[in-house]
Structures are given as structure tokens and as C-alpha cells.
Design a protein around this motif. Structure first.
Motif: not given
Length: 90
Positions: A2, A19, A23, A36, A39, A50
Motif C-alpha cells: 500500500v 490496487g 481493495l 482502506r 487505498l 472503485q
């Protein structure tokens, strides 16, 4: 991983796949709110939602993408070299 993604301004295919994978992995993981949040920052930096990240990731895999397993990027494996001879049990 990350922390590395947080440094990426223009993501490569591998970055997008990583990524999306992270997620998904930490979506409902208890105690991973900081991951989170990081991200979400990654998505914002990349200018993606997303759902658009997932869509791009699926397209990358559908195009025949496979992770660069030769690279030492810590993606998979234990470092065990299966071409080496295993010790013979005594």
C-alpha cells in the motif's frame, strides 16, 4: 504494498491489479480502516472510482496479463527454488 501504491502517480497494469486486489482483500477486514483509507487516497490520486478500478483490472486480466513473477516485487512465492535439489531425508 500500500505504501508503494501511495507513491504511484501514473499506475501501470501491475499497480492497478494490486490496487484492486487489496481493495477486495481488505473490504470487510476488521481493523483495516487505515489501509482502506490509504487505498481511497490511491484511487483519488489515480483519478479512479472503485468500480472503474475493478473494471480496468478485469480488462487487464482478460487481455492475458500475468504478474511478472521474475521480478523481485514480493507478489507471490516463498523464495523456494524448486529447481534446486531437495535434501535427501536420512
Amino acid at each position: 504494498m500500500v505504501d508503494r501504491l501511495l507513491q504511484v502517480q501514473s499506475p501501470r497494469d501491475q499497480d492497478l491489479v494490486d490496487g484492486a486486489r487489496l481493495l477486495q482483500r481488505y473490504r470487510d477486514f476488521p481493523g483495516a480502516e487505515d489501509i482502506r483509507n490509504d487505498l481511497r487516497t490511491v484511487l483519488k490520486t489515480w483519478g479512479l472510482s472503485q468500480s472503474s478500478l475493478y473494471q480496468r483490472s478485469r480488462a487487464i486480466w482478460a487481455s492475458g496479463f500475468r504478474p511478472n513473477l521474475a521480478a523481485d516485487d514480493g507478489l507471490v512465492g516463498s523464495g523456494f527454488d524448486s529447481t534446486s535439489e531437495a535434501p535427501t531425508p536420512s
